[in-house]
Design an enzyme around this catalytic site. Structure first.
Site, mmCIF file in Angstrom:
data_model
loop_
_atom_site.group_PDB
_atom_site.id
_atom_site.type_symbol
_atom_site.label_atom_id
_atom_site.label_comp_id
_atom_site.label_asym_id
_atom_site.label_seq_id
_atom_site.Cartn_x
_atom_site.Cartn_y
_atom_site.Cartn_z
ATOM 1 C CB CYS A 297 -6.055 -78.354 97.934
ATOM 2 S SG CYS A 297 -6.125 -76.552 98.081
ATOM 3 C CB CYS B 217 -10.488 -79.302 102.885
ATOM 4 S SG CYS B 217 -11.429 -78.657 101.479
ATOM 5 C CB CYS C 140 -11.533 -72.979 95.978
ATOM 6 S SG CYS C 140 -12.281 -74.171 97.123
ATOM 7 C CB CYS D 9 -27.271 -79.042 107.205
ATOM 8 S SG CYS D 9 -27.839 -77.819 108.398
#
Length: 447
Positions: free
Chosen positions: A92, A101, A175, A402
């Site tokens: 990216c 990220c 993205c 999570c």
């Protein structure tokens, strides 16, 4: 005549004691591992510890020191002296600038191992030792929801993602994580902002793209101006937006401004019409992996309790094998689940209950009527509910989390209550980040 005492002004010139100053020159640091937050952990030739973002195990670096974390230094890479064999070029162009990220620079095999090691290390701290299932790696181009940041100052508007560790916004056009339909909205949303954002300040644009049409919440400064409505109507028609809502200053319940069509997603055989800002798994691929894992735990269990059920991510799949009682604190989500169950002809197989499980957990006789339980709490976990689950004799409990840290805490409660942890599977829906989800199966032998 004696002189009056000198009046000294307090506060303005008083200085707080200063700690030792940070080294000004870059230090040579060797990275020996990656910590739980994704930062490289290293040492210099004196043995002093370092946390260095965007580094890889085996890197030898020149590190500029920017702060301290307890007794260790925090630094940034000023030069890569010897790159690690695990280091790759990040795909990216916004990497290290966008805050989304922090692990794109690590090769895929090492990255997958790190995700598993993170879960194993957290469980080890809770004195839980188990061989993990192979991690499920969802990968890029799969995220179906995103929160964009926007800021207006004067006539200038900046639109993108929050930058790492600052209030700056990194402008983006694409993205790598997002689905194609979501990516296609980025430039359109940027062009929309000058037409509808009239007050200075910061805001967020929350987009869910769960099915055929998008659901957008505009959390922007001030009320929506009348002139903005027509711009929003045109935007919604042009870009297949099912629902547009306005949330003034990002507070309170979003107000639906435009509803062109139902915002739906498929759970099992049911098409569910979703409320505004629904909770969904970040990707359809991750959702399928978690549902398949949950179903693999069931044998002949016919009475199933689905806790923190949301809109029914697991409920409809569980209803294929048993009668399901779905419990959720968010009434609109549960109403969507209930209506969809009726339309799918599952009204006799799914019952619902609005209940805050943190304040009013199910316990005792309420639990004893079930053969199996699935619970999927928010990041804070299910501390109170897990305590009562541990005291039950339900044969099988499926946990979805999570947050591996709070999962570890809840798992300890179940194990201390007599449950055996049978399986743990890491699920990586937050690609290239330090986040990872966990799915687990607990069993208790009948007395």
């Amino acid at each position: 005549m004696p002189k009056p005492p000198i009046q000294r002004r307090r506060g303005r010139h008083s200085a707080k004691p200063q700690g030792p100053s940070l080294p000004k020159d870059p230090m040579e640091v060797t990275i020996f591992g990656i910590g739980t937050k994704g930062d490289g952990m290293g040492k210099d030739d004196t043995g002093h510890g370092y946390y260095v973002p965007y580094s890889a195990e085996g890197d030898v670096l020149k590190v500029r020191i920017t702060g301290k974390r307890e007794n260790d230094y925090v630094g940034e890479i000023s030069e890569i002296i010897t790159p690690s064999e695990h280091r790759i070029e990040a795909p990216c162009p916004h990497y290290t600038k966008c805050g989304g990220c922090n692990l794109q620079h690590i090769d895929p095999e090492t990255y997958a191992q790190w995700k598993s090691h993170k879960v194993a290390d957290i469980l080890k701290r809770s004195q839980i030792s188990i061989n993990l299932d192979k991690p499920v790696l969802v990968g890029p181009n799969c995220r179906r929801r995103a929160s964009f940041a926007v800021m207006k100052k004067g006539k200038k508007i900046i639109f993108g993602f929050n930058a790492k560790g600052s209030h700056r916004i990194e402008e983006i056009d694409h993205c790598l994580l997002l689905t194609d339909p979501l990516n296609a909205l980025i430039s359109a949303l940027r062009d929309l902002m000058p037409l509808i954002m009239k007050r200075e300040g910061r805001g967020d644009i929350i987009v869910n793209y769960p099915g055929e049409a998008a659901d957008i919440v505009l959390a922007l400064p001030g009320p929506m101006e009348l002139k903005a409505h027509q711009h929003l109507v045109t935007f919604a028609e042009k870009h297949n937006i099912g629902r547009l809502s306005w949330q003034q200053d990002g507070k309170g319940t979003p107000e639906t401004i435009i509803q062109r069509c139902a915002v739906t997603t498929q759970f099992g055989d049911a098409l569910v019409e979703l409320p505004t800002s629904p909770f969904l798994q970040p990707s359809k691929e991750g959702e399928v992996a978690l549902v398949d894992f949950a179903l693999s735990a069931l044998r002949n269990e016919k009475k199933i309790l689905d806790l923190y059920a949301g809109c029914g991510s697991f409920t409809f799949a569980l209803a294929k094998v048993g009668i399901v009682h779905a419990v959720e604190s968010h009434a609109p989500a549960l109403k969507a689940l209930e209506l969809s169950a009726g339309r799918a002809g599952l009204g006799g197989r799914i019952t619902t209950e609005v209940r805050d499980l943190d304040r009013q957990p199910l316990m005792g006789k309420e639990l004893s009527k079930f053969d199996a339980i699935l619970f999927d709490p928010p990041r804070a976990g299910a501390r109170e509910q897990a305590r009562f689950l541990a005291e039950s004799n339900i044969p099988v409990i499926i946990a979805i989390s999570c947050n591996p840290a709070t999962f570890g805490r809840d798992a300890v409660a179940l194990i201390e209550g007599g449950y055996t942890l049978e399986r743990v599977m890491p699920v990586d829906q937050f690609t290239w980040s330090d986040h990872v989800e966990v799915a687990a199966i607990f069993r208790k032998a009948p007395k």
